[in-house]
Design a protein around this motif. Structure first.
Motif, short mmCIF file in Angstrom:
data_model
loop_
_atom_site.label_atom_id
_atom_site.label_comp_id
_atom_site.label_asym_id
_atom_site.label_seq_id
_atom_site.Cartn_x
_atom_site.Cartn_y
_atom_site.Cartn_z
N GLU A 118 0.83 -1.22 0.00
CA GLU A 118 0.00 0.00 0.00
C GLU A 118 0.86 1.26 0.00
N GLU A 119 1.93 1.25 0.80
CA GLU A 119 2.80 2.42 0.88
C GLU A 119 3.55 2.65 -0.42
N GLY A 140 1.55 6.70 -6.71
CA GLY A 140 0.30 7.31 -7.19
C GLY A 140 -0.03 8.66 -6.60
N SER A 141 0.37 8.91 -5.34
CA SER A 141 0.04 10.20 -4.71
C SER A 141 1.23 10.73 -3.91
N ALA A 142 1.32 10.43 -2.62
CA ALA A 142 2.44 10.94 -1.82
C ALA A 142 2.62 10.14 -0.54
N GLN A 180 15.34 14.42 9.73
CA GLN A 180 15.10 14.53 8.28
C GLN A 180 13.84 13.78 7.89
N LEU A 181 13.02 14.42 7.05
CA LEU A 181 11.84 13.79 6.48
C LEU A 181 11.99 13.77 4.97
N ALA A 182 11.38 12.79 4.31
CA ALA A 182 11.33 12.78 2.85
C ALA A 182 9.86 12.66 2.45
N ILE A 183 9.38 13.64 1.69
CA ILE A 183 8.02 13.58 1.15
C ILE A 183 8.16 13.33 -0.34
N GLN A 184 7.59 12.21 -0.81
CA GLN A 184 7.86 11.72 -2.15
C GLN A 184 6.57 11.30 -2.85
N LEU A 243 6.55 18.70 12.26
CA LEU A 243 6.23 18.68 10.82
C LEU A 243 5.64 17.34 10.38
N TRP A 244 6.10 16.25 10.97
CA TRP A 244 5.56 14.91 10.66
C TRP A 244 4.04 14.93 10.87
N ASP A 245 3.60 15.44 12.03
CA ASP A 245 2.16 15.48 12.32
C ASP A 245 1.42 16.43 11.39
N LYS A 246 2.01 17.59 11.13
CA LYS A 246 1.33 18.59 10.30
C LYS A 246 1.20 18.11 8.85
N ILE A 247 2.22 17.47 8.32
CA ILE A 247 2.16 16.98 6.94
C ILE A 247 1.13 15.85 6.82
N LEU A 248 1.11 14.96 7.81
CA LEU A 248 0.16 13.84 7.75
C LEU A 248 -1.28 14.26 8.05
N ALA A 249 -1.44 15.39 8.74
CA ALA A 249 -2.79 15.86 9.11
C ALA A 249 -3.62 16.24 7.88
N SER A 250 -2.95 16.55 6.78
CA SER A 250 -3.68 16.93 5.55
C SER A 250 -4.51 15.76 5.02
N GLY A 251 -4.10 14.53 5.37
CA GLY A 251 -4.84 13.35 4.92
C GLY A 251 -4.48 12.92 3.51
N GLU A 252 -3.67 13.72 2.82
CA GLU A 252 -3.31 13.39 1.43
C GLU A 252 -2.01 12.60 1.34
N VAL A 253 -1.28 12.57 2.45
CA VAL A 253 0.03 11.93 2.47
C VAL A 253 -0.01 10.79 3.47
#
Length: 363
Positions: free
Chosen positions: A37-38, A44-46, A145-149, A209-219
């Motif tokens: 799934e990941e 497909g998305s992020a 460090q975070l990676a958003i891909q 930032l981990w929480d804030k990025i994931l809170a959008s629900g798109e990632v």
């Protein structure tokens, strides 16, 4: 028994269902939902990865460029301020100490990002090679460090900043970027074959930032399992498998990081020069199963009765279901379409050499 190291995000894993494993002495999430799934989410998305285990080493001083030119195989003189370069550090015999990213932050200031399991070894090697006016500082403890891909990664991250992310081109970086009220360094790089950013900040900032990025629900949060299948599908080398002290960057097929024409006798240059002129004794190639089976790391590869190499990474790709591998084999058997055999549980199963990478994103 030695205690496993943990990143600043360790306490956040459980909240998202993270299952941890020992990865090179670090307790890191292998998956949150499932590897499949990941993997699909990043294609497909992020997806968002915690890569805070990576090492950050500063190289500064008026002799920094001269020192780095001797230390690494790529041409650091070509790196402008706010640019990123992928390279390798080699021993005198051409074997690889590590593969790494170099970020040029100022005229005489560079940030080197090295593999987590190699931090101490790398820093010791770098210090042993030091000359001139150069200061080497291992600052890994003060970074997360975070990676958003993924294809929607930039769009998702843009919601948290007024800074125009698309102004940062691939292999460029931006310093002091405000994301959700926090100061970060962002680099348009990654290890998945997709577009996206790697975000460097203090340990506390990375947790927020981990929480804030994931809170959008798109990632979606992603673990090491998907990171490995993604990088493998894109045929990006992994230190300890495709690269090692016994494998040169030319054997690994990352010829673009070896600049033999730079006017410096960097470590490993004579060996690499000879391999360039005479051809490498071994090549990293793609293989695909003809018979039923999955090639795995360490499996021996044969041509007839001759053992000609071994699989460095192999799996069934989560998307296409192809049973493929990367193998380091004698060069004379590396032609496309060559039929070989892999020894799997005392049986010899047929494979053929195929084109790499196994995945290339549509630009």
């Amino acid at each position: 028994m030695s205690t496993l190291k943990r990143t600043p995000l360790f306490d956040s894993y459980a909240k998202f269902g993270g299952k941890t494993i020992d990865f090179g002495g670090w307790e890191l999430p292998v998956q949150f939902s499932s590897i499949k799934e990941e993997h699909a989410a990043v294609r497909g998305s992020a997806g968002l990865f915690d890569v805070s285990h990576m090492g950050e080493v500063f190289v500064e001083g008026s002799g920094a460029l001269q020192y780095l030119q001797k230390l690494v195989t790529n041409d650091v003189s070509k790196v402008a301020i706010d640019q990123t370069q992928y390279t390798t550090m080699c021993y005198e015999d051409g074997g690889v100490v590590d593969d790494l990213l170099i970020y040029r932050l100022a005229e005489e200031k560079y940030l080197l990002v090295v593999n987590a399991a190699n931090i101490e070894k790398d820093v010791a090697w770098m210090e042993s090679q030091a000359f001139g006016d150069v200061v080497i500082t291992n600052d890994s403890e003060n970074f997360g460090q975070l990676a958003i891909q993924g294809p929607k990664a930039i769009e998702a991250l843009q919601q948290l900043t007024d800074f125009t992310l698309t102004d940062v081109k691939p292999f460029r970086l931006a310093q002091n970027v405000d994301i959700a009220g926090y100061t970060t360094l962002i680099s348009r790089t990654g290890y998945t074959g997709e577009d996206g950013f790697e975000i460097y900040a203090t340990p506390d900032t990375v947790v927020a930032l981990w929480d804030k990025i994931l809170a959008s629900g798109e990632v979606v949060p992603c673990g090491l399992g998907a990171r490995d299948t993604l990088r493998f599908e894109a045929c990006l080398p992994l230190y300890g498998q495709e690269l090692s002290k016994d494998i040169t960057p030319l054997e690994a097929g990352i010829n673009f990081v070896v600049k033999l024409n730079k006017d410096v006798d960097f470590n490993g240059k004579p060996t690499l020069q000879a391999q360039k002129e005479q051809g490498v004794p071994r090549k990293s190639i793609g293989i695909e199963m003809i018979d039923k089976g999955v090639p795995r790391h360490g499996y021996k590869v044969f041509k007839g009765e001759e053992e000609i190499g071994e699989v460095t990474t192999g799996t069934q790709l989560p998307g296409s279901k192809r049973n493929v591998g990367l193998a380091l084999i004698k060069s004379e058997y590396a032609e496309l379409g060559e039929e070989l055999e892999v020894a799997i549980r005392n049986r010899r199963l047929k494979v053929k050499t195929v084109e790499t990478p196994f995945y290339k994103r549509q630009k």
